[in-house]
Design an enzyme around this catalytic site. Structure first.
Site, PDB file in Angstrom:
ATOM      1  N   LYS A   1      -2.143  15.605 -13.570  1.00  0.00           N
ATOM      2  CA  LYS A   1      -3.477  15.016 -13.709  1.00  0.00           C
ATOM      3  C   LYS A   1      -4.258  15.237 -12.415  1.00  0.00           C
ATOM      4  O   LYS A   1      -4.746  14.295 -11.802  1.00  0.00           O
ATOM      5  CB  LYS A   1      -3.365  13.517 -14.016  1.00  0.00           C
TER       6      LYS A   1
ATOM      7  N   HIS B   1      -8.486   7.004   0.503  1.00  0.00           N
ATOM      8  CA  HIS B   1      -8.340   5.548   0.468  1.00  0.00           C
ATOM      9  C   HIS B   1      -6.877   5.136   0.511  1.00  0.00           C
ATOM     10  O   HIS B   1      -6.515   4.195   1.205  1.00  0.00           O
ATOM     11  CB  HIS B   1      -9.012   4.987  -0.778  1.00  0.00           C
TER      12      HIS B   1
ATOM     13  N   GLN C   1     -15.004  -4.597  -9.973  1.00  0.00           N
ATOM     14  CA  GLN C   1     -14.973  -3.996  -8.644  1.00  0.00           C
ATOM     15  C   GLN C   1     -16.219  -4.370  -7.835  1.00  0.00           C
ATOM     16  O   GLN C   1     -16.127  -4.687  -6.646  1.00  0.00           O
ATOM     17  CB  GLN C   1     -14.890  -2.467  -8.763  1.00  0.00           C
TER      18      GLN C   1
ATOM     19  N   LYS D   1     -12.628  -1.947 -20.764  1.00  0.00           N
ATOM     20  CA  LYS D   1     -12.581  -1.008 -19.648  1.00  0.00           C
ATOM     21  C   LYS D   1     -13.956  -0.838 -18.994  1.00  0.00           C
ATOM     22  O   LYS D   1     -14.050  -0.555 -17.800  1.00  0.00           O
ATOM     23  CB  LYS D   1     -12.045   0.349 -20.097  1.00  0.00           C
TER      24      LYS D   1
ATOM     25  N   LYS E   1       0.823  -1.206   0.000  1.00  0.00           N
ATOM     26  CA  LYS E   1       0.000   0.000   0.000  1.00  0.00           C
ATOM     27  C   LYS E   1       0.862   1.262   0.000  1.00  0.00           C
ATOM     28  O   LYS E   1       0.425   2.306  -0.493  1.00  0.00           O
ATOM     29  CB  LYS E   1      -0.939  -0.001   1.205  1.00  0.00           C
TER      30      LYS E   1
ATOM     31  N   GLN F   1      -7.653  13.701 -11.334  1.00  0.00           N
ATOM     32  CA  GLN F   1      -7.761  12.315 -10.883  1.00  0.00           C
ATOM     33  C   GLN F   1      -7.389  12.152  -9.407  1.00  0.00           C
ATOM     34  O   GLN F   1      -7.555  11.076  -8.843  1.00  0.00           O
ATOM     35  CB  GLN F   1      -6.868  11.431 -11.752  1.00  0.00           C
TER      36      GLN F   1
END
Length: 320
Positions: free
Chosen positions: A144, A155, A217, A210, A129, A147
């Site tokens: 970016k 998270h 998920q 995609k 992580k 995003q």
């Protein structure tokens, strides 16, 4: 003034007392692993990550051109595919494919080879992580910022922070480790997708699937929630730390609801604007602004957020 000093002393005393309590409760089998000696080190790293992602990074890049890191990203993403595949294999061999019942599997408190193997892979999952924080670093360096959403930062920082407590108290977590194995499995797929996306336009024709990333998920959260829900229907399951059960169930259910909402908005109601495409750049190439976020996030509930003077603001739903 005396009251303030006394209150401060009490606070410091309570913190030190809790810290000593943690040191006493830390599982002896994991004490020598990196970042497991105290919560101070890992909390410092994660707070630094948050400050860099939200404040320092965007300001450093404000007047700079974005870096073209496609080669580094391909190497990074494919390396993460290998790492997560190894983690899945180790989880399977240390219990899930050998001795676990997939029902009420208790924390192993022994020093058997299988228990020690489970501890190693649980720690490796935890440590991965920190490696995944590079996801955000790449976003910052490539400018970016859209995003780098609130849920993305939350998270990436909150998951390793909570896993530290799990590794500290129950490193061989039995049924509580199932969600980690499933998450690592999903990351194999996610980082493979990322790797193809970063490899350039000639590979984008292979990314037709995609749309199904959200379905993958959703499946992850269904599996985690259903598996952990067994605990509430068993006549007897003496799992040593029931709090982990409750937190895993809340986590799985919460993210399932978020992803279900995105699925409805994006693929049933069709609330998706056209894909944005970057213009050709010198020493670069045209690349679709394809967004798939690892660690159980797919544009964080389908909502893109944008930076304005370093603040995270809600934006519109983007195609995923």
């Amino acid at each position: 003034q005396r009251k303030a000093v006394t209150m401060l002393r009490n606070i410091v005393s309570n913190i030190l007392e809790f810290h000593n309590y943690l040191l006493q409760r830390t599982d002896a089998r994991v004490k020598d692993y990196p970042l497991m000696q105290s919560p101070v080190e890992m909390t410092t790293i994660l707070l630094t990550y948050v400050v860099f992602s939200v404040y320092v990074g965007p300001r450093l890049m404000a007047n700079r051109k974005p870096f073209h890191l496609n080669t580094a990203m391909v190497v990074y993403n494919l390396s993460m595919v290998v790492l997560n595949a190894y983690i899945v294999y180790e989880f399977m061999m240390s219990g899930w494919a050998t001795t676990f019942t997939w029902r009420c599997d208790l924390c192993d408190t022994s020093s058997s080879p299988q228990a020690l193997r489970m501890i190693r892979v649980a720690w490796l999952f935890y440590f991965s992580k920190y490696i995944e924080l590079l996801d955000t670093v790449f976003f910052v360096l490539r400018k970016k910022q859209s995003q780098i959403t609130f849920l993305h930062v939350f998270h990436h920082s909150f998951m390793p922070w909570t896993w530290w407590w799990g590794i500290t108290l129950t490193p061989a977590g039995g049924m509580g480790s199932f969600h980690a194995m499933v998450n690592a499995t999903v990351h194999v797929i996610m980082y493979f997708y990322y790797g193809l996306s970063a490899a350039g336009p000639r590979f984008h024709k292979y990314l037709w699937w995609k749309k199904y990333m959200t379905a993958i998920q959703l499946t992850q959260f269904i599996l985690v929630s259903v598996h952990i829900s067994q605990y509430y229907f068993m006549e007897k399951c003496d799992y040593q730390v029931p709090l982990w059960i409750h937190l895993i169930w809340i986590y799985g259910t919460f993210f399932f609801l978020l992803f279900s909402h995105f699925w409805v908005q994006a693929y049933i109601k069709g609330n998706r604007p056209p894909v944005t495409v970057d213009k050709p750049k010198q020493n670069g190439f045209i690349s679709d602004d394809i967004t798939v976020v690892t660690n159980g996030k797919h544009l964080e509930n389908g909502v893109a957020h944008h930076y304005s003077n370093g603040k995270i603001l809600p934006g519109k739903v983007k195609e995923v």
